[in-house]
Design a protein around this motif. Structure first.
Motif, short mmCIF file in Angstrom:
data_model
loop_
_atom_site.label_atom_id
_atom_site.label_comp_id
_atom_site.label_asym_id
_atom_site.label_seq_id
_atom_site.Cartn_x
_atom_site.Cartn_y
_atom_site.Cartn_z
N UNK A 95 -48.11 -11.89 8.47
CA UNK A 95 -49.39 -12.27 9.06
C UNK A 95 -50.48 -11.35 8.54
N UNK A 96 -51.72 -11.78 8.75
CA UNK A 96 -52.88 -10.98 8.36
C UNK A 96 -54.05 -11.28 9.28
N UNK A 97 -55.00 -10.37 9.31
CA UNK A 97 -56.19 -10.52 10.13
C UNK A 97 -57.21 -11.33 9.34
N UNK A 98 -57.69 -12.41 9.94
CA UNK A 98 -58.72 -13.22 9.30
C UNK A 98 -60.07 -13.09 10.02
N UNK A 99 -60.08 -12.55 11.22
CA UNK A 99 -61.32 -12.32 11.97
C UNK A 99 -61.24 -10.93 12.57
N UNK A 100 -61.91 -9.98 11.93
CA UNK A 100 -61.84 -8.58 12.38
C UNK A 100 -62.43 -8.40 13.77
N UNK A 101 -63.45 -9.16 14.10
CA UNK A 101 -64.08 -9.03 15.41
C UNK A 101 -63.11 -9.37 16.53
N UNK A 102 -62.41 -10.51 16.42
CA UNK A 102 -61.45 -10.89 17.44
C UNK A 102 -60.27 -9.92 17.50
N UNK A 103 -59.82 -9.44 16.35
CA UNK A 103 -58.65 -8.55 16.33
C UNK A 103 -58.93 -7.23 17.05
N UNK A 104 -60.19 -6.79 17.09
CA UNK A 104 -60.53 -5.52 17.75
C UNK A 104 -60.96 -5.74 19.19
#
Length: 265
Positions: A95-104
């Motif tokens: 998996x990978x982060x595609x939306x840094x805002x949501x991930x944080x």
């Protein structure tokens, strides 16, 4: 005067040190695969990067987020299948982060959250299938698990690209049972194939008999061919087949009743 000069030098040294600290905390360099989630006075401001990023000290804070694909090993899970067989299964997810805002913002620790969700989803999905499906239809199970994880992690800004089940460990008793089952299946197939061969052979023999019956001399030629094959093998014993037509006349004579003599009074 010396004390004043010393204090002045000390002040300028402290000022230079403070300026260097401010500059170091103001200018950030983000790599191509990194993004910076910037907060201003505790509120979300924007996502910056990659490259040179300016962050105002004491007013803005930045959190780095790695956008590269993460390979996470799911710990071994004890699973009870739908047919009540206990197995130990482990897997790996990509998996990978595609939306840094949501991930944080939407999740405290997206790595830990994804790991725990993968473990529970693995147990839940595999528990709905039988052991034979786990062993034979791994691609289908991988697709189901990936779809569930991807839908649940979408609100965290995470894209699950792939899920692979690595091992399905069975106890020794179950391994022996599967071996016996496989042996019985092979035996069943062998018997079915043998019976099919016998059926086809009998059908061909009937066709051959019908063909030979059309021409009386054909059976004699077949006898001669059989004798030729026997002679080529150099056997010490040769069997001469005797046609039943020759014996039918003798048998019929033996069965005819003898004429009885009548005496005159």
């Amino acid at each position: 005067m010396e004390t004043l000069a010393y204090n002045t030098n000390l002040f300028f040294a402290a000022l230079m040190f403070f300026i260097l600290v401010v500059l170091f905390s103001t200018f950030k360099i983000l790599r191509e695969y990194e993004r910076g989630v910037v907060f201003m006075l505790g509120r979300f401001y924007k996502v910056k990067g990659p490259g040179l990023v300016i962050v105002i000290p004491l007013v803005q804070q930045m959190v780095r987020v790695d956008l590269r694909t993460v390979v996470m090993d799911v710990p071994t899970q004890d699973v009870i299948s739908r047919d009540n067989v206990s197995v130990r299964v482990n897997a790996v997810i990509y998996f990978r982060v595609i939306d840094a805002q949501k991930a944080i913002i939407n999740v405290e620790d997206y790595l830990q959250a994804t790991s725990q969700l993968a473990q529970t989803t693995l147990r839940s999905v595999l528990g709905q299938h039988e052991l034979d499906e786990m062993l034979a239809n791994r691609e289908m199970l991988n697709t189901d698990i990936r779809a569930i994880l991807d839908s649940r992690t979408d609100s965290w800004g995470i894209k699950v690209s792939n899920v692979e089940i690595k091992h399905v460990d069975l106890n020794e008793t179950m391994i022996r049972a599967i071996a016996r089952q496989a042996e019985a299946e092979r035996t069943r197939r062998a018997k079915v194939i043998h019976a099919s061969g016998e059926m086809e052979a009998s059908a061909k023999l009937v066709e051959a008999a019908e063909t030979l019956a059309k021409e009386p001399n054909a059976i004699l030629l077949r006898y001669l061919q059989t004798l030729t094959e026997i002679a080529s093998e150099k056997n010490s014993t040769i069997l001469f087949p005797l046609p039943m037509d020759l014996l039918s006349g003798v048998l019929n004579k033996e069965k005819k009743p003898q004429p009885t003599s009548t005496k005159k009074p």
